[in-house]
Design a protein around this motif. Structure first.
Motif, PDB file in Angstrom:
ATOM      1  N   VAL A  49       6.606   5.974  -2.030  1.00 25.76           N
ATOM      2  CA  VAL A  49       7.746   5.373  -1.331  1.00 25.76           C
ATOM      3  C   VAL A  49       7.582   5.525   0.180  1.00 25.76           C
ATOM      4  O   VAL A  49       7.818   4.581   0.947  1.00 25.76           O
ATOM      5  CB  VAL A  49       9.070   6.023  -1.798  1.00 25.76           C
ATOM      6  N   LEU A  50       7.160   6.723   0.623  1.00 28.77           N
ATOM      7  CA  LEU A  50       6.988   6.978   2.052  1.00 28.77           C
ATOM      8  C   LEU A  50       5.881   6.105   2.636  1.00 28.77           C
ATOM      9  O   LEU A  50       6.022   5.558   3.738  1.00 28.77           O
ATOM     10  CB  LEU A  50       6.658   8.457   2.280  1.00 28.77           C
ATOM     11  N   LYS A  51       4.814   5.933   1.890  1.00 28.69           N
ATOM     12  CA  LYS A  51       3.691   5.120   2.346  1.00 28.69           C
ATOM     13  C   LYS A  51       4.129   3.669   2.544  1.00 28.69           C
ATOM     14  O   LYS A  51       3.755   3.022   3.528  1.00 28.69           O
ATOM     15  CB  LYS A  51       2.546   5.206   1.329  1.00 28.69           C
ATOM     16  N   THR A  52       4.934   3.163   1.609  1.00 29.80           N
ATOM     17  CA  THR A  52       5.443   1.796   1.720  1.00 29.80           C
ATOM     18  C   THR A  52       6.329   1.644   2.956  1.00 29.80           C
ATOM     19  O   THR A  52       6.236   0.654   3.700  1.00 29.80           O
ATOM     20  CB  THR A  52       6.246   1.424   0.458  1.00 29.80           C
ATOM     21  N   ARG A  53       7.167   2.652   3.184  1.00 29.74           N
ATOM     22  CA  ARG A  53       8.056   2.613   4.351  1.00 29.74           C
ATOM     23  C   ARG A  53       7.269   2.645   5.658  1.00 29.74           C
ATOM     24  O   ARG A  53       7.564   1.893   6.601  1.00 29.74           O
ATOM     25  CB  ARG A  53       9.020   3.811   4.306  1.00 29.74           C
ATOM     26  N   LEU A  54       6.253   3.482   5.723  1.00 32.47           N
ATOM     27  CA  LEU A  54       5.440   3.598   6.935  1.00 32.47           C
ATOM     28  C   LEU A  54       4.709   2.287   7.247  1.00 32.47           C
ATOM     29  O   LEU A  54       4.584   1.881   8.398  1.00 32.47           O
ATOM     30  CB  LEU A  54       4.427   4.738   6.785  1.00 32.47           C
ATOM     31  N   LYS A  55       4.227   1.636   6.189  1.00 31.11           N
ATOM     32  CA  LYS A  55       3.541   0.354   6.379  1.00 31.11           C
ATOM     33  C   LYS A  55       4.497  -0.700   6.923  1.00 31.11           C
ATOM     34  O   LYS A  55       4.140  -1.488   7.797  1.00 31.11           O
ATOM     35  CB  LYS A  55       2.913  -0.104   5.060  1.00 31.11           C
ATOM     36  N   LYS A  56       5.722  -0.715   6.394  1.00 30.62           N
ATOM     37  CA  LYS A  56       6.717  -1.682   6.868  1.00 30.62           C
ATOM     38  C   LYS A  56       7.069  -1.438   8.331  1.00 30.62           C
ATOM     39  O   LYS A  56       7.381  -2.368   9.073  1.00 30.62           O
ATOM     40  CB  LYS A  56       7.978  -1.603   6.002  1.00 30.62           C
ATOM     41  N   GLU A  57       7.026  -0.159   8.728  1.00 31.67           N
ATOM     42  CA  GLU A  57       7.340   0.191  10.113  1.00 31.67           C
ATOM     43  C   GLU A  57       6.168  -0.065  11.057  1.00 31.67           C
ATOM     44  O   GLU A  57       6.281   0.141  12.269  1.00 31.67           O
ATOM     45  CB  GLU A  57       7.746   1.666  10.185  1.00 31.67           C
ATOM     46  N   GLY A  58       5.050  -0.499  10.468  1.00 27.81           N
ATOM     47  CA  GLY A  58       3.877  -0.800  11.292  1.00 27.81           C
ATOM     48  C   GLY A  58       3.008   0.396  11.603  1.00 27.81           C
ATOM     49  O   GLY A  58       2.092   0.321  12.433  1.00 27.81           O
ATOM     50  N   SER A  59       3.276   1.520  10.921  1.00 25.12           N
ATOM     51  CA  SER A  59       2.479   2.716  11.147  1.00 25.12           C
ATOM     52  C   SER A  59       1.098   2.569  10.506  1.00 25.12           C
ATOM     53  O   SER A  59       0.976   2.097   9.371  1.00 25.12           O
ATOM     54  CB  SER A  59       3.188   3.947  10.564  1.00 25.12           C
ATOM     55  N   GLN A  60       0.070   2.992  11.250  1.00 27.72           N
ATOM     56  CA  GLN A  60      -1.297   2.937  10.734  1.00 27.72           C
ATOM     57  C   GLN A  60      -1.649   4.190   9.935  1.00 27.72           C
ATOM     58  O   GLN A  60      -2.732   4.284   9.370  1.00 27.72           O
ATOM     59  CB  GLN A  60      -2.278   2.790  11.899  1.00 27.72           C
ATOM     60  N   LEU A  61      -0.732   5.135   9.900  1.00 24.84           N
ATOM     61  CA  LEU A  61      -1.012   6.414   9.269  1.00 24.84           C
ATOM     62  C   LEU A  61      -1.388   6.264   7.796  1.00 24.84           C
ATOM     63  O   LEU A  61      -2.415   6.788   7.343  1.00 24.84           O
ATOM     64  CB  LEU A  61       0.206   7.335   9.401  1.00 24.84           C
ATOM     65  N   ALA A  62      -0.555   5.536   7.040  1.00 24.11           N
ATOM     66  CA  ALA A  62      -0.811   5.374   5.611  1.00 24.11           C
ATOM     67  C   ALA A  62      -2.103   4.599   5.365  1.00 24.11           C
ATOM     68  O   ALA A  62      -2.839   4.873   4.426  1.00 24.11           O
ATOM     69  CB  ALA A  62       0.364   4.660   4.950  1.00 24.11           C
ATOM     70  N   THR A  63      -2.371   3.620   6.237  1.00 28.56           N
ATOM     71  CA  THR A  63      -3.572   2.791   6.085  1.00 28.56           C
ATOM     72  C   THR A  63      -4.834   3.590   6.370  1.00 28.56           C
ATOM     73  O   THR A  63      -5.864   3.408   5.706  1.00 28.56           O
ATOM     74  CB  THR A  63      -3.516   1.580   7.030  1.00 28.56           C
ATOM     75  N   ASN A  64      -4.759   4.475   7.362  1.00 27.60           N
ATOM     76  CA  ASN A  64      -5.951   5.207   7.800  1.00 27.60           C
ATOM     77  C   ASN A  64      -6.268   6.431   6.955  1.00 27.60           C
ATOM     78  O   ASN A  64      -7.344   7.017   7.104  1.00 27.60           O
ATOM     79  CB  ASN A  64      -5.786   5.643   9.264  1.00 27.60           C
ATOM     80  N   CYS A  65      -5.350   6.837   6.091  1.00 28.43           N
ATOM     81  CA  CYS A  65      -5.619   8.003   5.249  1.00 28.43           C
ATOM     82  C   CYS A  65      -6.764   7.705   4.281  1.00 28.43           C
ATOM     83  O   CYS A  65      -6.866   6.601   3.739  1.00 28.43           O
ATOM     84  CB  CYS A  65      -4.366   8.384   4.453  1.00 28.43           C
ATOM     85  N   SER A  66      -7.605   8.687   4.076  1.00 26.58           N
ATOM     86  CA  SER A  66      -8.776   8.517   3.209  1.00 26.58           C
ATOM     87  C   SER A  66      -8.478   8.975   1.787  1.00 26.58           C
ATOM     88  O   SER A  66      -7.433   9.572   1.511  1.00 26.58           O
ATOM     89  CB  SER A  66      -9.953   9.332   3.760  1.00 26.58           C
ATOM     90  N   GLN A  67      -9.411   8.677   0.898  1.00 22.71           N
ATOM     91  CA  GLN A  67      -9.366   9.199  -0.462  1.00 22.71           C
ATOM     92  C   GLN A  67     -10.650   9.973  -0.712  1.00 22.71           C
ATOM     93  O   GLN A  67     -11.751   9.451  -0.523  1.00 22.71           O
ATOM     94  CB  GLN A  67      -9.232   8.074  -1.496  1.00 22.71           C
ATOM     95  N   LEU A  68     -10.513  11.227  -1.140  1.00 26.16           N
ATOM     96  CA  LEU A  68     -11.663  12.065  -1.446  1.00 26.16           C
ATOM     97  C   LEU A  68     -11.447  12.719  -2.807  1.00 26.16           C
ATOM     98  O   LEU A  68     -10.312  12.884  -3.255  1.00 26.16           O
ATOM     99  CB  LEU A  68     -11.855  13.137  -0.376  1.00 26.16           C
ATOM    100  N   LYS A  69     -12.537  13.082  -3.454  1.00 27.60           N
ATOM    101  CA  LYS A  69     -12.425  13.714  -4.765  1.00 27.60           C
ATOM    102  C   LYS A  69     -12.019  15.177  -4.618  1.00 27.60           C
ATOM    103  O   LYS A  69     -12.657  15.943  -3.913  1.00 27.60           O
ATOM    104  CB  LYS A  69     -13.746  13.611  -5.523  1.00 27.60           C
ATOM    105  N   MET A  70     -10.919  15.522  -5.300  1.00 21.52           N
ATOM    106  CA  MET A  70     -10.447  16.901  -5.325  1.00 21.52           C
ATOM    107  C   MET A  70     -10.173  17.306  -6.762  1.00 21.52           C
ATOM    108  O   MET A  70      -9.876  16.459  -7.613  1.00 21.52           O
ATOM    109  CB  MET A  70      -9.177  17.048  -4.489  1.00 21.52           C
TER     110      MET A  70
END
Length: 279
Positions: A49-70
């Protein structure tokens, strides 16, 4: 890129982290951070939900986050949304929480500590010792646990030299070793002890840890002696290594009349230790 998966503790809660030695920075599991800051029962949903909100606000934070194996609670490695410390500082600003400031200080501290450990590796051992002491484990148990980490590392290094893959192949071989000596796979062992997300080795008794170390050390030694060339051959070696510990366990059970593999877990173990200390 050399990476090191690690578990950090914030107020006795586990946070999965990964150190990238090339970039000299930590990557931290976002859902673990959210679980701590929000006390949410579904941190994945909160992050979605937070990621969707950040994208709507134009934040690049959610887009720039990576995915790594943990590593997940089942012992396997899955791709997980992660953020470096700089990204996390910005993310925390989007989450109203009284723990925000203490968490920021904690992030800064572990980043500095890791750089110190690169210069002096003994600090890694000292800090692990301190964390286990804070959780209430006995010094005797901690010494065994730290030794088990060393032996596990030697075994996984041997598997890597054989060209085996982290994740599924490592998990399969680990299950074979565990099944061969204890009669239970990792999952079955955790069910016996009533565990879910908890680490199995952190909930073993001294004797269980010692036998598990014997099984893994034997597997490494046999592998170095016979030089398995395929995954199937390494599976046979894993079974042989586990059987070495099985023989020792059966002999011990015959002498003591007691079962080695039991439902005793850390909660019961620590409670027992406290009663002994009081007496």
């Amino acid at each position: 890129m050399k990476q090191l998966n690690s578990i950090q503790l914030f107020e006795d809660k586990k946070v999965r982290t990964l150190w990238d030695s090339d970039q000299e920075k930590w990557y931290v599991s976002i859902i673990d951070v959210i679980a701590i800051l929000t006390d949410s029962s579904n941190s994945r949903k909160y992050w979605s939900v937070l990621k969707t909100r950040l994208k709507k606000e134009g934040s690049q934070l959610a887009t720039n986050c990576s995915q790594l194996k943990m590593q997940s609670s089942d012992g396997k490695f899955y791709k997980t949304d992660v953020a470096d410390t700089e990204q996390l500082f910005r993310l925390i600003q989007s989450i109203p929480s009284p723990k925000a400031e203490p968490f920021k200080l904690w992030l800064a501290q572990i980043a500095a500590e890791r750089l110190d450990e690169m210069q002096d590796p003994e600090l890694t051992i000292d800090r692990a010792l301190e964390q286990y002491l804070q959780l209430g484990y006995s010094e005797n148990w901690i010494n065994q646990r730290l030794k088990s980490i060393e032996i596990r590392k030697e075994l996984t290094d041997e598997w890597k030299r054989r060209g085996l893959k982290e994740g599924q192949q490592f998990a399969t071989l680990t299950d074979i070793i565990s099944k061969s000596w204890s009669g239970k796979t990792t999952k079955e062992y955790k069910i016996l002890k009533g565990l879910k997300k908890e680490n199995l080795r952190d909930n073993m008794t001294n004797t269980e840890l010692i036998l598990n170390m014997l099984a893994e050390a034997s597997t490494k030694d046999i592998s170095q002696a016979v030089n398995p060339e395929t995954f199937e051959e390494s599976k046979k070696v894993a079974k042989q290594g586990g059987n070495v510990a099985k023989v020792a366990m059966k002999e011990l059970e015959t002498k003591t009349g007691k079962k080695v593999v039991t439902a005793l877990n850390a909660k019961l173990l620590l409670s027992s230790n406290k009663k002994i200390d009081k007496n």
